[in-house]
Design a protein around this motif. Structure first.
Motif, short mmCIF file in Angstrom:
data_model
loop_
_atom_site.label_atom_id
_atom_site.label_comp_id
_atom_site.label_asym_id
_atom_site.label_seq_id
_atom_site.Cartn_x
_atom_site.Cartn_y
_atom_site.Cartn_z
N GLY A 134 -25.45 -22.08 -27.08
CA GLY A 134 -26.60 -21.92 -26.16
C GLY A 134 -27.49 -20.73 -26.10
N SER A 194 -31.05 -20.26 -27.58
CA SER A 194 -32.06 -19.86 -26.68
C SER A 194 -33.09 -18.66 -26.88
CB SER A 194 -31.38 -20.06 -25.06
OG SER A 194 -31.02 -21.34 -24.75
N THR A 203 -25.29 -21.94 -19.08
CA THR A 203 -26.37 -21.28 -20.47
C THR A 203 -27.58 -21.08 -19.39
OG1 THR A 203 -25.04 -22.39 -22.05
CG2 THR A 203 -27.46 -21.42 -22.38
N TRP A 204 -27.97 -21.93 -18.72
CA TRP A 204 -29.26 -21.86 -17.92
C TRP A 204 -29.19 -20.62 -16.90
CZ3 TRP A 204 -29.80 -22.28 -12.44
CH2 TRP A 204 -30.83 -22.17 -12.08
N LEU A 245 -29.19 -17.12 -18.87
CA LEU A 245 -30.58 -17.19 -19.55
C LEU A 245 -31.45 -16.67 -18.20
CD1 LEU A 245 -30.96 -19.95 -21.82
CD2 LEU A 245 -30.62 -17.56 -22.58
N PHE A 299 -36.54 -17.08 -21.54
CA PHE A 299 -35.90 -17.84 -22.40
C PHE A 299 -35.88 -19.19 -22.05
CE2 PHE A 299 -33.97 -13.70 -22.66
CZ PHE A 299 -34.21 -13.33 -23.74
N LEU A 332 -34.09 -23.22 -22.27
CA LEU A 332 -32.62 -23.56 -22.15
C LEU A 332 -32.79 -24.45 -23.55
CD1 LEU A 332 -29.63 -23.97 -21.63
CD2 LEU A 332 -30.60 -25.80 -19.96
N VAL A 333 -32.08 -24.10 -24.74
CA VAL A 333 -32.05 -24.77 -25.93
C VAL A 333 -30.64 -24.68 -26.48
CG1 VAL A 333 -32.86 -24.95 -28.12
CG2 VAL A 333 -34.56 -24.13 -26.40
#
Length: 870
Positions: free
Chosen positions: A530, A534, A812-813, A816, A826, A828-829
């Motif tokens: 992630g 991201s 991850t969120w 980032l 960034f 969230l991807v």
């Protein structure tokens, strides 16, 4: 050797698999925790040491009229300041007329020292040293000749290359800045003897001694430097007026003499006119000859006055102030290390918590299994401390060995690995020191997870009497589970399946720990993917979904420049279309927060949406309003501004005004403010003038872009051209620096997941060895016995992976959010391969653990396992 000590070493030998597993879990946790946390400080310290060794200036001034020795002396009056003036200009040269940042070299130079990579520094008038990038990227070699294009400051234009150097002013090998000569992009720098540049010193470098022991990227350094900068401006700003006046006086001395002579002649002619009038009795005011002479003098006076005004403009001194953050690549390097440091505050901590939690469980199970042994020692008369010391020592050895080895390995390997990868693009010295604060934290966590767990459980067990301890704990009573209440489904399950599902809910703590271990490992692996996806997505979304133009052409400002530039662009095969805009920068304030260097775009045509997509964070398109401004999302976040709030906008080209935020547009890179012409006119009470073109182009190679930029600069109407492809390359290079760290995350997370699953399964089998032996005695085949345990592992893996997906996204969120910088945010991807790989790895680890379990159960000693202990 005392009996308890003997027993300790026998325990280690007998359970060496578990002992090694504990060491490995703690080692991996400590390695990642210390290694990643050390990487950010190591990157900063390495760069700080590099620039301090090479005496990089803290502040630089550029002057359009040059600096004098008096300016240098004035700068040196600041406490701890060392100032040096140097000659600097931009020039073009070489076979391709490459733009070069050209410096005057002196052996006495102490600031911004050149670092020799090959050859030697200039010793004779016809010698030159080039940027090491010229050697690696452009193929220049020692002994070759380098010829500059015709330039008034370079009477001698051909030089012999005698060396290749690095400079602390250019730390990133991919960036050398922009200029208004050549194609607009500086390709490399060069230095010739200062005497060969026929110009005044245009660059004043200032270094402050008291700042050199401080991390150059720290807030403390920035604050201290700004205080010094304020003092420096107080001293030097008055010097600009003095310099302007001195140059004006020198430049107009001859003109003033000529004007004085013309004034004297004019007075004489005027007197002659009066005499003619007197002698003619007023019938004639002048002769044709006197009139012609007087007109000629008036014309000459007007010409000299215009020349004097022109000199006044030319001699007006302007200073351009710069600090280290303005040097090419310096800030982006700091942002990369800050991102790693931000990630290190979250990812390794979560990683270590998972490791510590599993270790705590393992130690707890180990002590509980030794109940009979504890009871025996207690019955023999050993004290509680003597008994506890045996298990505390076991835990201490495992925790200390894993913690120390993991911490040292992490500190010495991960930062060096990242530095080695950075060295291909960044010129710096590798400085790796032990991060004692992180090491001590890791050791504390390791001992809490091991010694703490052992102490807690041993103390709890020692509260019971010897007789109770020497008996095994009674098994938990069976209870109906929820699945049993679903009769149609329960009846379709076979015996093995029913037993497995009952055992899952019967041992809830074991189930929870297994799910936590699997979910944590899966989340960590997913988080690694992630972070990579991201960071890559930020540039892709910015320059694909939002920015739809391929170049920004800055103009001198006249309408004729726009028409001329558009005609020139139309001659290019890659040209599609363009639109004029008014572009400037602003400082925006809201409450106590402010953001500098915000790009302000004011479109002049209705087709602006073809070039920039304005959309809310939710995805709805935004039309430029007639009242108010559209603010980019990142800028709004930094300011704490929302739709409807009033912000204070201080434009570079206009006065300070307050304007409402009409909408907030999605944006990932940079700070932007968008205004319609009507909104601008309503607030600033004047119309805007176009000074730039947004240009849409077909795909171009780097050479094609350079050629187009060169042609536009040669036209005289263009200040410079900025290509989106170059900006995206810069962002991609910044993102690529994090790839090694992400790879480390994924690999280490996978190793931790495997060790955790293996350890938990081992505990499960050890606790239920009597049960499994009973099943074997009843005639179950080896595969059926293995599936007796494996079925539980498979269910727990599926549940753990599903939970891991959710935890991985949340983790991850959060990372980032912490890694967001002043310039980049960034999205969230996490692309689908990340989910698949995380699940496949978990499934693979489960399969491997099941295989090991199968081999163990095939050779279990059923007789020993079923012996009665009561």
């Amino acid at each position: 050797m005392k009996p308890l000590t003997k027993n300790l070493f026998r325990e280690v030998k007998a359970s060496r698999g578990r002992f090694i597993a504990i060491i490995l879990i703690i080692l991996l946790g400590s390695l990642i925790f210390v290694g990643v946390r050390a990487t950010g400080p190591v990157l900063n310290e390495s760069m700080t040491t590099t620039v301090q060794r090479n005496h990089l200036s803290d502040v630089q001034l550029l002057s359009n009229t040059g600096f004098t020795n008096a300016d240098v002396r004035a700068a040196n009056t600041i406490s701890d300041a060392t100032a040096e003036a140097a000659k600097f200009t931009y020039a073009t040269g070489g076979p391709n007329d490459a733009a070069v940042a050209l410096y005057g070299y002196s052996a006495k130079t102490n600031l911004n020292r050149l670092v020799l990579r090959a050859g030697h520094l200039p010793e004779q008038a016809n010698q030159i040293v080039l940027d090491n990038k010229a050697k690696t990227d452009y193929g220049y070699r020692l002994g070759q000749h380098f010829t500059f294009s015709k330039n008034k400051v370079l009477p001698h234009r051909t030089f012999t290359i005698v060396g290749f150097v690095d400079s602390p002013q250019y730390i990133d090998n991919g960036l050398r800045g922009v200029t208004n000569v050549g194609d607009g992009t500086v390709r490399f720098f060069a230095a010739v003897p200062s005497s060969q540049l026929k110009m005044p010193a245009s660059l004043l470098s200032v270094r402050f001694k008291t700042l050199q022991g401080t991390d150059t990227y720290s807030n403390h350094y920035v604050t201290a430097r700004n205080r010094k900068l304020k003092q420096l401006k107080t001293v030097l700003n008055p010097r600009a007026k003095q310099r302007s006046h001195a140059l004006y006086v020198d430049g107009t001395k001859q003109l003033n003499d000529q004007l004085t002579k013309l004034t004297t002649a004019k007075i004489r002619l005027q007197a002659a006119q009066q005499e003619v009038t007197r002698t003619s009795g007023g019938t004639m005011t002048s002769t044709p000859e006197l009139t012609t002479q007087l007109a000629s003098i008036n014309a000459a006076q007007s010409k000299l006055t215009n020349a004097r005004n022109k000199i006044k403009q030319q001699t007006k001194t302007h200073y351009t102030w710069q600090d280290r953050s303005d040097l090419p690549g310096f800030s982006s390097y700091g942002e990369s290390s800050d991102r790693i440091a931000a990630i290190a505050n979250v990812f390794p901590v979560f990683f270590f918590l998972i490791a510590a939690l599993i270790t705590f469980t393992t130690i707890t199970r180990m002590v509980e299994e030794a109940r009979a042994q504890i009871g025996t020692f207690k019955a023999l008369g050993y004290g509680k401390w003597a008994i506890a010391r045996n298990y505390l020592a076991y835990a201490l050895m495992a925790g200390a060995i894993g913690g120390v080895i993991g911490s040292i390995l992490g500190n010495e390997t991960i930062p060096r690995f990242v530095l080695a990868l950075y060295s291909s693009t960044i010129s710096m010295s590798a400085i790796v020191r032990l991060e004692w604060s992180s090491i001590l934290l890791a050791l504390c966590f390791s001992l809490v997870a091991t010694v703490g767990a052992a102490g807690f459980v041993v103390w709890r067990e020692l509260q019971e009497g010897p007789a109770a301890l020497m008996l095994p704990k009674p098994p938990k009573s069976a209870k109906r589970i929820l699945l049993e209440r679903i009769t149609p489904l329960w009846q379709r399950l076979n015996f093995n399946q029913k037993v497995s599902y009952r055992n899952l809910f019967r041992y809830k703590s074991r189930m929870v720990m297994s799910v936590v271990g699997i979910a944590g490992g899966c989340a960590l692996i997913l988080c690694g993917f992630g972070i990579r996806d991201s960071i890559t997505a930020a540039g892709a979304r910015q320059y694909r979904d939002i920015v739809r133009y391929q170049a920004v052409v800055s103009l001198h400002g006249a309408d004729t420049d726009i028409n001329k530039t558009q005609r020139l662009l139309q001659q290019s095969e890659s040209y599609q279309k363009s639109t004029p805009i008014a572009a400037t920068t602003a400082r925006i304030r809201h409450g106590d927060e402010s953001v500098s260097s915000v790009n302000v775009f004011i479109p002049q045509t209705a087709d602006f949406a073809d070039y920039v997509r304005l959309a809310t964070p939710g995805g709805s398109n935004i039309a430029l309003p007639q009242r108010g401004a559209v603010l980019s999302q990142k800028t709004a976040t930094l300011l704490g501004a929302h739709v409807g709030d009033s912000i204070n906008v201080n434009l570079t080209s206009a006065t300070n005004r307050s304007i409402k935020v009409a909408a907030i547009t999605k944006n990932y890179i940079g700070d932007y403010l968008y205004l319609s012409p009507a909104a601008y006119q309503r607030v600033w009470h004047k119309t805007t003038n176009s000074n730039a073109l947004l240009v849409k182009l077909n795909a171009q190679s780097s050479k094609q872009r350079n050629r187009l930029a060169h042609q536009l600069l040669q036209s005289g109407a263009v200040r410079g051209t900025s290509f989106v492809a170059d900006q995206r390359t810069t962002i991609d290079n910044m993102s690529a620096t994090l790839d090694p760290v992400v790879v480390i995350f994924i690999v280490m997370s996978g190793l931790l997941s495997f060790v955790v699953m293996y350890n938990l399964t081992n505990i499960n089998v050890s606790e239920r060895i009597r049960e499994l032996s009973t099943v074997k005695v009843l005639g179950f085949y080896d595969r059926e016995v293995t599936m007796y345990v494996a079925r539980e592992n498979i269910v727990l893996t599926i549940v753990g992976v599903i939970l891991g997906y959710g935890i991985g996204n949340a983790l991850t969120w959060y990372i980032l959010k912490q890694a967001t910088t002043a310039q980049v945010m960034f999205p969230l991807v996490i692309h689908w391969p990340g989910y698949i790989i995380a699940a496949v790895l978990m499934a693979l680890f489960t399969a491997i653990v099941i295989w090991f379990t199968h081999r163990r159960l095939k050779h279990v000693d059923m007789v020993s396992a079923l012996k009665a202990t009561d």
